[in-house]
Motif scaffolding. Sequence first.
Motif, PDB file in Angstrom:
ATOM      1  N   SER A  13       0.920  -1.210   0.001  1.00  0.00           N
ATOM      2  CA  SER A  13      -0.041   0.050  -0.020  1.00  0.00           C
ATOM      3  C   SER A  13       0.793   1.302  -0.066  1.00  0.00           C
ATOM      4  O   SER A  13       1.899   1.211   0.582  1.00  0.00           O
ATOM      5  N   ASN A  50      -4.676   1.285  -1.563  1.00  0.00           N
ATOM      6  CA  ASN A  50      -5.046   0.032  -1.401  1.00  0.00           C
ATOM      7  C   ASN A  50      -5.742   0.013   0.234  1.00  0.00           C
ATOM      8  O   ASN A  50      -5.377  -0.926   0.954  1.00  0.00           O
ATOM      9  N   ALA A  51      -6.484   0.953   0.663  1.00  0.00           N
ATOM     10  CA  ALA A  51      -7.184   1.067   1.990  1.00  0.00           C
ATOM     11  C   ALA A  51      -7.774  -0.123   2.558  1.00  0.00           C
ATOM     12  O   ALA A  51      -7.583  -0.264   3.777  1.00  0.00           O
ATOM     13  N   ARG A  52      -8.279  -0.879   1.627  1.00  0.00           N
ATOM     14  CA  ARG A  52      -8.988  -1.985   2.124  1.00  0.00           C
ATOM     15  C   ARG A  52      -8.005  -2.964   2.884  1.00  0.00           C
ATOM     16  O   ARG A  52      -8.611  -3.963   3.898  1.00  0.00           O
ATOM     17  N   THR A  53      -6.966  -3.076   2.736  1.00  0.00           N
ATOM     18  CA  THR A  53      -5.697  -4.074   3.214  1.00  0.00           C
ATOM     19  C   THR A  53      -5.230  -3.594   4.401  1.00  0.00           C
ATOM     20  O   THR A  53      -4.210  -4.056   4.768  1.00  0.00           O
ATOM     21  N   SER A  66     -14.643   2.885   6.199  1.00  0.00           N
ATOM     22  CA  SER A  66     -15.607   2.968   4.957  1.00  0.00           C
ATOM     23  C   SER A  66     -15.989   4.319   4.674  1.00  0.00           C
ATOM     24  O   SER A  66     -16.093   4.765   3.446  1.00  0.00           O
ATOM     25  N   ARG A  69     -13.428   6.440   2.732  1.00  0.00           N
ATOM     26  CA  ARG A  69     -12.583   5.355   1.441  1.00  0.00           C
ATOM     27  C   ARG A  69     -13.772   5.928   0.133  1.00  0.00           C
ATOM     28  O   ARG A  69     -14.707   5.716   0.198  1.00  0.00           O
ATOM     29  N   ARG A  70     -12.661   6.046  -0.994  1.00  0.00           N
ATOM     30  CA  ARG A  70     -13.200   6.355  -2.495  1.00  0.00           C
ATOM     31  C   ARG A  70     -12.344   5.567  -3.346  1.00  0.00           C
ATOM     32  O   ARG A  70     -11.229   5.851  -3.147  1.00  0.00           O
ATOM     33  N   ASP A  72     -10.939   2.814  -3.121  1.00  0.00           N
ATOM     34  CA  ASP A  72      -9.804   2.080  -2.130  1.00  0.00           C
ATOM     35  C   ASP A  72      -8.852   3.209  -1.860  1.00  0.00           C
ATOM     36  O   ASP A  72      -7.803   2.780  -1.796  1.00  0.00           O
TER      37      ASP A  72
END
Length: 89
Positions: A13, A50-53, A66, A69-70, A72
């Motif tokens: 990330s 790659n924010a989901r990770t 969430s 986040r836009r 990801d």
Amino acid sequence: QEPALSLVFGADSWVEIFDRDGKRIEQALLKSGDRRDFDDGAVGRVVLGNARTVEVRRKGHVQDLSAFRRADVARFTVSSDGSLAPVAE
């Protein structure tokens, strides 16, 4: 004792971290397994790719990104009390 703010990377990330005065503290591509810890008041704004990770913890508690986040990418500010808030557009 848990750090005020922790970023734990579950995959590669990119990250930009700024202090309260807007000065860039770090801009890097971090790898899976990397971690960054910060004291109270050290961080003013964060941008995560790659924010989901990425797991963001505030005093040990996982934060829900969430709302920040836009596509990801997560962008958020860290207030003086340590709470996370969206970056003003």
